[in-house]
Design an enzyme around this catalytic site. Structure first.
Site, PDB file in Angstrom:
ATOM      1  N   TYR A  25       0.946  -1.136   0.240  1.00 21.53           N
ATOM      2  CA  TYR A  25       0.083  -0.072   0.001  1.00 21.53           C
ATOM      3  C   TYR A  25       0.968   1.270   0.063  1.00 21.53           C
ATOM      4  CZ  TYR A  25      -4.967  -0.116  -0.160  1.00 21.53           C
ATOM      5  OH  TYR A  25      -6.335  -0.153  -0.562  1.00 21.53           O
ATOM      6  N   ARG A  41      -2.354  -2.866 -18.231  1.00 21.13           N
ATOM      7  CA  ARG A  41      -3.598  -2.327 -18.209  1.00 21.13           C
ATOM      8  C   ARG A  41      -3.225  -1.184 -16.922  1.00 21.13           C
ATOM      9  NH1 ARG A  41      -6.960  -4.803 -21.404  1.00 21.13           N
ATOM     10  NH2 ARG A  41      -8.393  -3.121 -21.193  1.00 21.13           N
ATOM     11  N   LYS A  72      -2.725  -0.029 -24.731  1.00 18.54           N
ATOM     12  CA  LYS A  72      -2.934   0.071 -26.094  1.00 18.54           C
ATOM     13  C   LYS A  72      -1.776  -0.050 -27.081  1.00 18.54           C
ATOM     14  CE  LYS A  72      -7.513   1.801 -24.853  1.00 18.54           C
ATOM     15  NZ  LYS A  72      -8.651   2.895 -25.026  1.00 18.54           N
ATOM     16  N   THR A  78      -3.928   5.670 -21.771  1.00 14.39           N
ATOM     17  CA  THR A  78      -4.003   4.313 -21.206  1.00 14.39           C
ATOM     18  C   THR A  78      -2.647   3.848 -21.467  1.00 14.39           C
ATOM     19  OG1 THR A  78      -4.836   3.272 -23.361  1.00 14.39           O
ATOM     20  CG2 THR A  78      -6.421   3.732 -21.665  1.00 14.39           C
ATOM     21  N   ASP A 135      -6.478  13.373 -25.321  1.00 17.25           N
ATOM     22  CA  ASP A 135      -6.382  11.965 -24.835  1.00 17.25           C
ATOM     23  C   ASP A 135      -5.715  10.835 -25.855  1.00 17.25           C
ATOM     24  OD1 ASP A 135      -7.093   9.596 -24.226  1.00 17.25           O
ATOM     25  OD2 ASP A 135      -9.311   9.761 -23.655  1.00 17.25           O
ATOM     26  N   GLU A 186      -0.586   4.938  -0.492  1.00 13.54           N
ATOM     27  CA  GLU A 186      -1.411   6.239  -0.739  1.00 13.54           C
ATOM     28  C   GLU A 186      -0.559   7.143  -0.539  1.00 13.54           C
ATOM     29  OE1 GLU A 186      -4.237   5.502   2.232  1.00 13.54           O
ATOM     30  OE2 GLU A 186      -5.847   4.985   0.535  1.00 13.54           O
TER      31      GLU A 186
HETATM   32  C1  LIG Z   1      -9.507   3.065 -24.237  1.00 12.23           C
HETATM   33  C2  LIG Z   1      -9.804   4.901 -24.060  1.00 12.23           C
HETATM   34  C3  LIG Z   1     -10.078   5.046 -22.686  1.00 12.23           C
HETATM   35  C4  LIG Z   1     -10.347   4.530 -21.574  1.00 12.23           C
HETATM   36  O1  LIG Z   1      -9.699   3.461 -21.348  1.00 12.23           O
HETATM   37  P1  LIG Z   1     -10.102   2.622 -20.105  1.00 12.23           P
HETATM   38  O2  LIG Z   1      -8.562   2.005 -19.814  1.00 12.23           O
HETATM   39  O3  LIG Z   1     -10.806   1.305 -20.827  1.00 12.23           O
HETATM   40  O4  LIG Z   1     -10.741   3.042 -19.184  1.00 12.23           O
HETATM   41  C5  LIG Z   1     -10.346   6.603 -22.718  1.00 12.23           C
HETATM   42  N1  LIG Z   1     -10.066   7.282 -23.911  1.00 12.23           N
HETATM   43  C6  LIG Z   1      -9.709   7.041 -25.095  1.00 12.23           C
HETATM   44  C7  LIG Z   1      -9.521   7.994 -26.258  1.00 12.23           C
HETATM   45  C8  LIG Z   1      -9.675   5.586 -25.180  1.00 12.23           C
HETATM   46  O5  LIG Z   1      -9.421   5.064 -26.461  1.00 12.23           O
END
Ligand SMILES: *Cc1c(COP(=O)(O)O)cnc(C)c1O
Length: 418
Positions: free
Chosen positions: A54, A235, A229, A226, A200, A56
């Site tokens: 932990y 993840r 991807k 993220t 994003d 925090e």
């Molecule tokens: C995949 C994605 C997210 C969210 O990701 P999670 O890990 O599934 O919560 C946010 N924004 C965009 C553009 C994404 O492609």
């Protein structure tokens, strides 16, 4: 000894599920553009004892003792993130992409403030202000669309909309947009109306790291992503930001939104960021784009209509109605043929989201397996055959067996079979 010997002994049910999933990931052509194969090193880090701790707070300001190694680990991950992307400040604690975005909203806005993002059916994410998301409920959400004819972002129209609606936050980024995003244009729009700009880059972070897509980092107040991807990490989520907003954003992640960070994920993010800084990863990122382009061309030759006619990135949106079917149907048939993708709306889709016109495919995972341009032609051939045998389940099983055979020549990172 099996590499999962302990689970095999103690929990045969879960063992079987893992082994079957491993086999599935090995035998199928995985075209979901948000998925990938992480390295064995990343898997080892996620399976490490950092999951037991932990912590925090932030490095040097924690609420529990015993942070001798966690602090060093999180500092290392943050440093690697800043170096790789040229950011002032990084935060690797968000549990995933959605909480990362929510932290930005919570850090920079008050409930009811106006946010402006790309509409979900046009390629935006739920967290960009879509109505079923908290971001479309606790804030006043204005959604922009792509251009009705080109299906591309139209920066003049987005600027007009921003002038009219006066958002406090403008979000750029997408889950289903096959073209380059002009982040400098978004920043200039944000500056004109005095809004914060959140970029994003969840889908394209690996391309950005590789120099295969222009970076949003110089332009945005905050960049969210993220890590699982195209970036090919565990993840998780990550925020990169300018120093001017760092304190607000960090406080929004913890204690605003989350408790203890997932330290095993931090370890794996650090490993993935080191991998992403190598020349091999640069080449990987560029090959993703080359493969997507080759696959797009080959699909067009087979009579498939693509949204915007092609792709600049890792992703292709196919209008399944151009071959006399629908997205849901085609995605199911392809899965039975050993090719995994997802149904997707297309811009201005006349059909419903649960039975849309399109499918979405992408090349990050297959490029991790070493597939190149010639294989993209083979793949388009499988697509054309799937259409020809769309009502013939037996013939689909024959294709699936061929696909499994084809996949054997392409070792998958992190998968210890084949
Ligand atoms: C995949 C994605 C997210 C969210 O990701 P999670 O890990 O599934 O919560 C946010 N924004 C965009 C553009 C994404 O492609």
């Amino acid at each position: 000894m099996h590499h999962l010997e302990h689970i095999r002994q103690t929990d045969p049910e879960v063992f079987d599920l893992i082994v079957n999933e491993e086999k599935r990931q090995f035998e199928k052509i995985r075209l979901i553009p948000s998925e990938n194969y992480v390295s064995t090193a990343v898997l080892e880090a996620t399976g490490s004892v950092f999951t037991n701790k932990y912590s925090e707070g932030y490095s040097g300001k924690r609420y529990y003792e015993g942070q001798q190694y966690v602090d060093l680990l999180e500092d290392l991950a943050n440093k690697r993130a800043c170096e790789l992307f040229g950011a002032d400040h990084a935060n690797v604690q968000p549990y995933s992409g959605s909480p990362a975005n929510l932290a930005v909203y919570f850090g920079l806005l008050k409930p009811g403030d106006t946010v402006m993002g790309l509409a979900l059916p046009h390629g935006g994410h739920l967290t960009h202000g879509w109505n079923v998301s908290i971001t479309g409920n606790y804030y006043r959400s204005v959604q922009y669309t792509v251009h009705p004819e080109t299906h591309r972002l139209d920066y003049d129209y987005i600027r007009e909309l921003a002038r009219k609606e006066q958002p406090k936050l403008i979000v750029a980024g997408a889950t289903a947009y096959p073209r380059i995003i002009d982040f400098a244009a978004f920043r200039s729009i944000a500056d004109e109306v005095g809004a914060f700009f959140l970029a994003d880059m969840a889908h394209i972070a690996g391309l950005v790291a590789a120099g295969a897509h222009p970076s949003p980092v110089p332009h945005a107040h905050v960049v969210s992503t993220t890590t699982h991807k195209t970036l090919r990490g565990p993840r998780g989520g990550m925020l990169l930001m300018k120093n001017e907003v760092a304190e607000q954003i960090d406080r929004a992640v913890f204690p605003g939104l989350q408790g203890g960070p997932h330290n095993h994920t931090t370890a794996a993010i650090a490993v993935a960021l080191k991998e992403a800084a190598t020349p091999e990863f640069r080449e990987y990122g560029h090959q993703i784009v080359k493969n997507a382009r080759a696959l797009a061309e080959a699909l067009v030759e087979k009579g498939f209509k693509l949204i915007t006619g092609g792709t600049d990135n890792h992703l292709i949106l196919i209008d399944a109605t151009s071959r006399g079917t629908r997205g849901r149907k085609l995605a199911k048939v392809l899965d039975r043929c050993g090719i995994v993708c997802n149904m997707n709306t297309i811009p201005f889709d006349p059909r419903k989201p649960f039975d849309p016109s399109g499918i979405r495919i992408g090349t990050p995972a297959i490029t991790s397996r070493g597939m190149k341009e010639p294989e993209m032609k083979t793949l388009a051939g499988f697509f054309a055959r799937a259409i020809d045998i769309i009502e013939d389940k037996e013939a689909q099983a024959v294709v699936a067996a061929e696909v499994a055979e084809f996949c054997k020549a392409f070792p998958a990172p992190g998968i210890r079979i084949g």
